[in-house]
Design a protein around this motif. Structure first.
Motif, mmCIF file in Angstrom:
data_model
loop_
_atom_site.group_PDB
_atom_site.id
_atom_site.type_symbol
_atom_site.label_atom_id
_atom_site.label_comp_id
_atom_site.label_asym_id
_atom_site.label_seq_id
_atom_site.Cartn_x
_atom_site.Cartn_y
_atom_site.Cartn_z
ATOM 1 N N ALA A 125 51.911 24.159 80.802
ATOM 2 C CA ALA A 125 51.580 25.362 80.081
ATOM 3 C C ALA A 125 51.092 25.401 78.787
ATOM 4 O O ALA A 125 49.968 25.915 78.508
ATOM 5 N N ARG A 126 51.233 24.322 78.167
ATOM 6 C CA ARG A 126 50.573 24.030 76.998
ATOM 7 C C ARG A 126 49.416 23.593 77.019
ATOM 8 O O ARG A 126 48.438 24.005 76.066
ATOM 9 N N GLN A 127 49.051 22.737 77.963
ATOM 10 C CA GLN A 127 47.842 22.152 78.096
ATOM 11 C C GLN A 127 46.800 22.968 79.228
ATOM 12 O O GLN A 127 45.605 22.709 79.109
ATOM 13 N N ALA A 128 47.378 24.056 79.424
ATOM 14 C CA ALA A 128 46.512 24.851 80.566
ATOM 15 C C ALA A 128 45.644 25.780 79.722
ATOM 16 O O ALA A 128 45.724 25.963 78.509
ATOM 17 N N ASP A 129 44.508 26.314 80.082
ATOM 18 C CA ASP A 129 43.793 27.096 79.641
ATOM 19 C C ASP A 129 44.559 28.551 78.985
ATOM 20 O O ASP A 129 45.539 29.058 79.880
ATOM 21 N N PRO A 130 44.330 29.116 78.040
ATOM 22 C CA PRO A 130 45.115 30.162 77.262
ATOM 23 C C PRO A 130 44.920 31.584 78.549
ATOM 24 O O PRO A 130 45.721 32.465 78.352
ATOM 25 N N ASP A 131 43.806 31.427 79.186
ATOM 26 C CA ASP A 131 43.892 32.611 79.993
ATOM 27 C C ASP A 131 44.449 32.419 81.430
ATOM 28 O O ASP A 131 44.711 33.642 82.133
ATOM 29 N N GLU A 132 45.152 31.430 81.960
ATOM 30 C CA GLU A 132 45.924 31.234 82.816
ATOM 31 C C GLU A 132 47.366 31.547 82.552
ATOM 32 O O GLU A 132 47.993 31.240 81.786
ATOM 33 N N TRP A 133 47.795 32.591 83.715
ATOM 34 C CA TRP A 133 49.055 32.985 83.403
ATOM 35 C C TRP A 133 50.013 32.292 84.255
ATOM 36 O O TRP A 133 51.239 32.218 84.087
ATOM 37 N N LEU A 134 49.563 31.492 85.474
ATOM 38 C CA LEU A 134 50.544 31.025 86.124
ATOM 39 C C LEU A 134 51.294 29.765 85.750
ATOM 40 O O LEU A 134 52.576 29.712 85.854
ATOM 41 N N PRO A 135 50.896 28.949 84.909
ATOM 42 C CA PRO A 135 51.649 27.894 84.322
ATOM 43 C C PRO A 135 52.703 28.503 83.301
ATOM 44 O O PRO A 135 53.519 27.899 83.346
ATOM 45 N N ARG A 136 52.277 29.485 82.474
ATOM 46 C CA ARG A 136 53.099 30.049 81.725
ATOM 47 C C ARG A 136 54.350 30.542 82.444
ATOM 48 O O ARG A 136 55.316 30.688 81.993
ATOM 49 N N LEU A 137 54.107 31.296 83.437
ATOM 50 C CA LEU A 137 55.238 31.912 84.474
ATOM 51 C C LEU A 137 56.007 30.833 85.140
ATOM 52 O O LEU A 137 57.269 31.244 84.934
ATOM 53 N N ARG A 138 55.426 29.667 85.405
ATOM 54 C CA ARG A 138 56.517 28.598 85.783
ATOM 55 C C ARG A 138 57.146 28.152 84.830
ATOM 56 O O ARG A 138 58.240 27.557 84.824
ATOM 57 N N ASN A 165 60.642 20.474 81.179
ATOM 58 C CA ASN A 165 59.867 19.668 80.261
ATOM 59 C C ASN A 165 58.427 19.769 80.912
ATOM 60 O O ASN A 165 57.171 19.942 80.060
ATOM 61 N N VAL A 166 58.317 19.372 82.075
ATOM 62 C CA VAL A 166 57.017 19.023 82.702
ATOM 63 C C VAL A 166 56.163 20.768 82.619
ATOM 64 O O VAL A 166 55.155 20.577 82.521
ATOM 65 N N THR A 167 56.653 21.508 83.217
ATOM 66 C CA THR A 167 56.188 22.907 83.216
ATOM 67 C C THR A 167 55.692 23.551 81.607
ATOM 68 O O THR A 167 54.704 23.913 81.634
ATOM 69 N N ARG A 168 56.535 23.071 80.787
ATOM 70 C CA ARG A 168 56.299 23.510 79.264
ATOM 71 C C ARG A 168 55.027 22.691 79.048
ATOM 72 O O ARG A 168 53.930 23.109 78.339
ATOM 73 N N ILE A 169 54.983 21.228 79.265
ATOM 74 C CA ILE A 169 53.660 20.615 78.978
ATOM 75 C C ILE A 169 52.510 21.164 79.658
ATOM 76 O O ILE A 169 51.332 21.056 79.000
#
Length: 193
Positions: free
Chosen positions: A147-160, A141-145
């Motif tokens: 990733a949703r709030q991160a910049d669309p160009d950052e791929w590391l939060p989406r990977l986590r 849940n924490v990593t999804r939130i």
């Protein structure tokens, strides 16, 4: 400042010597004139309170048809359209792909749970399955939130977020494949290992 002049002296109009009778007081005043009789009222017909019917009252009021139109203009930008319901936001392809990748990864965790179930107890295996599953669910849940709030160009939060979701699916699949069927068999048959 000057003083006002003194008032004029009082002069008696008549002096009555001592020992004489005082004159009789004046008689009572004449009575006031009698007012004239009120005019006669016209005959109103039979007594209305005896037969129960009263004089005709005013006609009933006519119904009014009132239309009120209220327009409230609060200004500012219009509200965004509502988000679609959660069942329309499910990414079916993403979740099916994660479940497919999680099946081979769930094997080691399923073996650990089966070993605890067979060697220790079924309750111990459930505790060992649920506590890490709850922790991984919070991490997911924490990593999804994030990733949703991160910049669309950052791929590391989406990977986590993807790794956390894969671990959640692997642990949930291992738990479902290992414990519920054994628990049902134990509950129906009364046999405990």
């Amino acid at each position: 400042m000057s003083t006002p002049p003194p008032p004029p002296p009082i002069v008696p109009s008549r002096i009555i010597p001592a020992g004489q009778r005082l004159p009789a007081p004046a008689g009572p005043p004449p009575p006031p004139p009698v007012p004239p009789d009120p005019p006669a009222l016209p005959d109103s017909g039979p007594d209305w309170w005896r037969n129960g019917s009263g004089p005709p009252g005013p006609p009933p009021p006519a119904p009014l048809d009132v239309h009120v139109h209220v327009t409230i203009d609060v200004g500012g930008p219009p509200d965004p359209p509502p988000a679609p319901p959660w069942w329309r936001r499910i990414r079916w392809g993403y979740h099916l792909g994660m479940l497919t990748l999680a099946l081979p990864l769930s094997g080691p965790w399923a073996w650990i749970l089966a070993d605890v179930r067979d060697e220790e107890s079924l309750a111990g295996a459930w505790v060992m399955a649920i506590v890490p599953l709850a922790l991984v669910a919070v991490w997911d849940n924490v990593t999804r939130i994030r990733a949703r709030q991160a910049d669309p160009d950052e791929w590391l939060p989406r990977l986590r977020a993807g790794v956390a979701r894969l671990a959640l699916y692997a642990m949930a699949t291992a738990t479902v494949l290992t414990l519920p069927i054994t628990t049902l068999v134990y509950a129906l048959t009364g046999v405990h290992a």
